[in-house]
Design a protein around this motif. Structure first.
Motif, PDB file in Angstrom:
ATOM      1  N   PRO A 619      30.027 -15.537  -6.591  1.00  0.00           N
ATOM      2  CA  PRO A 619      31.201 -15.166  -7.286  1.00  0.00           C
ATOM      3  C   PRO A 619      31.394 -15.838  -8.551  1.00  0.00           C
ATOM      4  O   PRO A 619      30.993 -16.943  -8.643  1.00  0.00           O
ATOM      5  CB  PRO A 619      32.497 -15.369  -6.474  1.00  0.00           C
ATOM      6  N   ILE A 621      34.206 -16.893 -11.649  1.00  0.00           N
ATOM      7  CA  ILE A 621      35.638 -17.241 -11.503  1.00  0.00           C
ATOM      8  C   ILE A 621      36.036 -17.332 -12.922  1.00  0.00           C
ATOM      9  O   ILE A 621      35.631 -17.921 -13.726  1.00  0.00           O
ATOM     10  CB  ILE A 621      35.705 -18.825 -10.948  1.00  0.00           C
ATOM     11  N   ILE A 628      38.517 -14.362  -8.805  1.00  0.00           N
ATOM     12  CA  ILE A 628      36.970 -13.789  -8.993  1.00  0.00           C
ATOM     13  C   ILE A 628      37.248 -12.631 -10.069  1.00  0.00           C
ATOM     14  O   ILE A 628      37.941 -11.644 -10.011  1.00  0.00           O
ATOM     15  CB  ILE A 628      36.567 -13.125  -7.457  1.00  0.00           C
ATOM     16  N   GLN A 830      30.738 -20.471 -12.421  1.00  0.00           N
ATOM     17  CA  GLN A 830      29.862 -19.979 -11.319  1.00  0.00           C
ATOM     18  C   GLN A 830      29.432 -21.406 -10.568  1.00  0.00           C
ATOM     19  O   GLN A 830      28.544 -22.182 -11.294  1.00  0.00           O
ATOM     20  CB  GLN A 830      28.964 -18.940 -11.931  1.00  0.00           C
TER      21      GLN A 830
END
Length: 863
Positions: A619, A621, A628, A830
């Motif tokens: 994900p 962020i 997310i 990330q």
């Protein structure tokens, strides 16, 4: 011109007596009584008491836009000034640009143009016959360019972009006028430039002036221009313009100086941070900064309050005649900076001359003083930088100098660590070995010495086999004991002159110095393998056998620089693992290695069909909300015998065989299909990032393939982001530009991956239609460790935002990374701090859990 030409009086407002005198003489010579000459608005109010409405106001601006607007507003409050047209005269020290003039100003000129152009400006403002004055402002149309203003005054045309423009008469070979930016950056006034022949002002390097002016094809041509510093290098673009049927030339100059152009500034930072970190590096960095920023003065001071109250000068550079320098105790600016104060005077350093003799003595008009701070924000020293002209672009100069200050602070910290024998900040807390920062510094030093002496040495990359299994099954406490025991064995295997470091996790690096024969290195590697083969007896724990795989590279045979040496040793280590672990391999494309690579390539051909390839998702962020907002698709190969093989190893094999094209298509289709399924279920509008290799980017049908996959899977183009690694050369990938442009037109996003590690950063930012850049994790993971890398991250975020690009930071692993990136306005994050790359099922559970938690919060909200 006669007095009848004017109706009403004229008011002159200028704080400089000489300028008031010149303005009066010009208007008086034109036969205009009465003329009222005032120092300021208070003086003007006294002079105008009971007077008739004025015909003209001429006001000198010597400050910024705010002070100029206030001055105009005060004048308009005086009854005779209520409706009179205003002409602005910009003096040398004015920081206001013509495009920032208050709306009530009808015309403007520079103080250097008063004698030749004031009456012409007045005639032009009144709509009279401008032919009265020979040196009138030209009415020029620069064509073809629909974005240009329709005003007939070319000065407003070249002010629009704040570029360095010259208007040239090619027949007379004279400069007609220079733009404010040109004068600001060159340091030469308009009156100086128009008094020189064109060949004294500018010279082209590869073509003649006749050729450049004859072609006028707007190509950028290398050239030099005259400046206050002697000459500036750069490039110029030439085009034709017309003025009342008369042919002129408009020439735009683009300087190579980092203090003027953001792109060159980023290049300077890259050069600065890639230099050496020892004492000689301070001198080299100072000289580089002085030259590239166009500074006249630069000094780096070291402060040691624990030893002496008198600071020590590390380096000083001055572009001028020899000086008798005042002592540090007399330099008030230096004392303030060493006290932790930041001084920023890009335009008004003269105000410090009364209290600081150095600034007055050198005649500095631009000055910056920055404290050099360590990680604890303690002052290590000071960076002083000055220019005899106002800084051309403070919004560029100041961030670059802040980054340079961080670089110098890091150098001083390393210097003191060496001198004082205090290496706590550079030693691994668990093993006591040098950490990666100190190892890289030592390796750089060893390479410089080897280049001088002709020494050969070897780099060993040691990786423990299956160490993760120990941590997962026996716990991190046992894992720590293993690392300490391994450290003892490695130290016992080498000489005192060699270096052993803990590079990261269960990875160790070794430098073996003064190599006479290759066999000497192989004996050390064999000794390490044998020592590691002996079982470990841990305190109150089980007996363990921990083996290691070792890769070896040699200087200078395998590489001339530290980064490539480590890369080759790492590749050789992976070769050792693939041959069964618990052994060593020398970096070499040997028959055995070729055979091993051939076997892996053959296996890779069937990996997709055998179900060995998998797509993981990590994900991305949002930095502020920590929600997310995207995900990156990552390819994994689970080899049945060798286990997980890193993409850094098998992707090059796939590229060599051409398999990357079919594998890349499989990854793209698989990831898009899965992203569409998650979008249908969760509706999160998550952006999907998919990497493209160099081979894929050279495929002429890439855009068609992407369009087909999107159509088949139903994923919207706006949810797909294609990542291009910065190491791919635009020139080496012939279809790259065309493919990226097509994909962008289709609605896909483009991201530049691993930003900062290649040599093409600026080229990519300028030429590719990139929406986002991803800062490489090698910089991010050194946040809190290496001030140089912190400065690079800050500069990259700031530069990307100036260019309207989003920023994703990779490798965010600890809370300190998060806080630093958030404070510096990074957009997205990330890394392992939030989540490791997850297989499809685990990532789907993550999204489900997010949905469950949010729905629970919403249920508790009042209706």
């Amino acid at each position: 011109m006669t007095a009848e030409t004017f109706q009403g009086g004229v008011l002159l407002v200028a704080s400089q007596r000489d300028l008031r005198r010149e303005l009066f003489d010009v208007l008086d010579g034109a036969g205009h009584p009465p003329i009222h000459s005032a120092r300021d608005t208070t003086h003007a109010a006294i002079l105008l008491e009971g007077r008739e409405p004025l015909a003209l106001i001429v006001v000198a601006f010597d400050g910024d836009g705010r002070s100029s607007l206030t001055l105009c507003e005060q004048l308009r409050l005086l009854s005779p000034c209520a409706d009179a047209p205003i002409i602005a005269v910009l003096v040398d020290d004015a920081t206001i640009k013509p495009t920032q003039l208050p709306a009530v100003v009808g015309g403007w000129l520079y103080a250097s143009q008063v004698g030749t152009e004031l009456i012409a400006r007045w005639q032009q403002l009144r709509g009279g016959d401008t032919a009265v004055v020979a040196e009138k402002p030209l009415k020029v149309t620069i064509a073809p360019s629909p974005a240009q203003p329709t005003s007939g005054d070319y000065r407003f045309v070249f002010e629009e972009g704040d570029g360095d423009w010259l208007i040239v008469d090619p027949q007379a070979e004279q400069v007609v006028e220079a733009s404010p930016a040109y004068m600001r950056h060159s340091g030469l006034a308009n009156s100086v430039l128009t008094g020189l022949t064109l060949r004294e002002v500018l010279s082209f390097e590869s073509v003649s002036m006749e050729k450049a002016f004859g072609d006028c094809d707007r190509r950028w041509l290398a050239c030099q221009r005259k400046s206050i510093r002697g000459h500036d290098t750069g490039e110029a673009s030439v085009r034709r313009v017309r003025q009342s049927g008369r042919e002129l030339i408009a020439l735009q100059f683009r300087s190579d100086r980092a203090g003027v152009r953001p792109a060159v500034a980023l290049t300077l930072l890259a050069r600065l941070f890639s230099g050496s970190h020892d004492d000689a590096g301070v001198i080299d960095a100072a000289q580089l900064l002085l030259e590239e920023m166009g500074l006249d003065y630069l000094a780096v001071w070291s402060a040691r309050p624990e030893e002496s109250s008198v600071p020590a000068q590390i380096v000083q550079r001055w572009r001028g005649e020899e000086q008798t320098w005042p002592g540090p105790q007399l330099q008030s600016s230096l004392r303030l900076v060493l006290g932790g104060r930041t001084l920023m005077h890009p335009h008004d350093a003269r105000r410090l001359a009364d209290v600081d003799p150095l600034i007055g003595q050198l005649g500095l008009r631009g000055f910056v003083g920055l404290p050099l701070l360590d990680e604890r924000r303690s002052v290590l020293g000071a960076l002083l930088a000055g220019s005899r002209n106002p800084f051309g672009e403070p919004e560029i100069v100041e961030p670059v100098l802040h980054c340079a200050a961080a670089h110098f602070a890091h150098m001083l910290e390393l210097r003191r660590t060496r001198e004082q024998g205090r290496a706590e900040g550079l030693l691994d807390a668990l093993t006591g070995l040098p950490n990666r920062l100190l190892f890289n510094d030592r390796l750089d030093t060893i390479i410089r010495e080897a280049n001088r002496t002709g020494e050969c040495f070897a780099v060993l990359f040691v990786d423990l086999d299956r160490f993760k299994f120990i941590n997962d099954t026996l716990g991190h406490a046992v894992g720590d004991q293993v690392l300490v025991a391994v450290t003892q064995r490695l130290r016992s295997s080498v000489r005192a002159s060699d270096t052993v470091a803990r590079y990261a996790g269960d990875e160790f690096t070794i430098v073996l110095r003064h190599i006479v024969k290759t066999d000497d290195v192989l004996r050390v590697a064999e000794k390490i393998v044998q020592l590691m083969d002996v079982p470990l007896h841990l305190d109150d724990g089980p007996e363990l056998q921990v083996t290691a795989s070792i890769g070896i590279s040699f200087f200078p045979e395998d590489a001339p620089d530290a980064e490539t040496l480590l890369k080759h040793a790492d590749e050789a280590m992976y070769a050792a693992k693939s041959m069964g672990r618990n052994n060593y391999r020398v970096y070499d494309v040997s028959p055995a290695q070729e055979q091993q690579n051939a076997a892996l390539k053959a296996r890779l051909r069937h990996a997709e069909g055998n179900g060995e390839l998998r797509v993981f998702y990590q994900p991305q962020i949002h930095a502020e909300t920590e929600d997310i907002v995207g995900m990156e698709a990552l390819l994994r190969w689970e080899h049945p015998e060798l286990g997980n093989i890193g993409p850094g190893f098998f992707i090059p094999l796939a590229e060599e065989t051409g398999l990357i094209v079919s594998i890349g298509e499989w990854v793209l289709r698989t990831a898009c299909k899965q992203a569409k399924a998650w979008e249908d279920r969760f509706g999160l509008r998550l952006r999907l990032g998919v990497n493209l290799s160099a081979v894929q980017l050279m495929q002429p049908d890439l855009s068609q393939l992407v369009a087909t996959v999107l159509e088949e899977t139903g994923l919207e183009p706006g949810l797909l982001e294609l990542e291009v690694t910065e190491s791919i050369s635009i020139k080496a990938a012939p279809n790259l530009m065309e493919n990226m442009q097509r994909l962008h037109r289709q609605g896909c996003h483009i991201a530049i991956d691993d930003f900062g590690t290649g040599a093409a950063s600026l080229d990519y930012l300028r030429k590719l239609p990139a929406d986002r850049i991803k800062i490489d994790q090698s910089f991010v993971r050194n946040i809190g460790v290496d001030p140089d890398d912190e400065a690079i991250v800050r500069a990259t975020i700031e530069m990307a935002h100036r260019l309207k690009r989003g920023v994703v930071a990779e490798g965010v692993e600890i809370e300190q990374h998060l806080q630093f990136l958030r404070a510096n306005h990074c957009d997205e994050l990330q890394g392992y701090l939030f989540c490791r790359p997850l297989p499809q099922g685990s990532f789907e559970r993550l999204l489900s859990e997010r949905e469950r938690l949010l729905s629970g919060v919403q249920d508790k909200l009042p209706a």
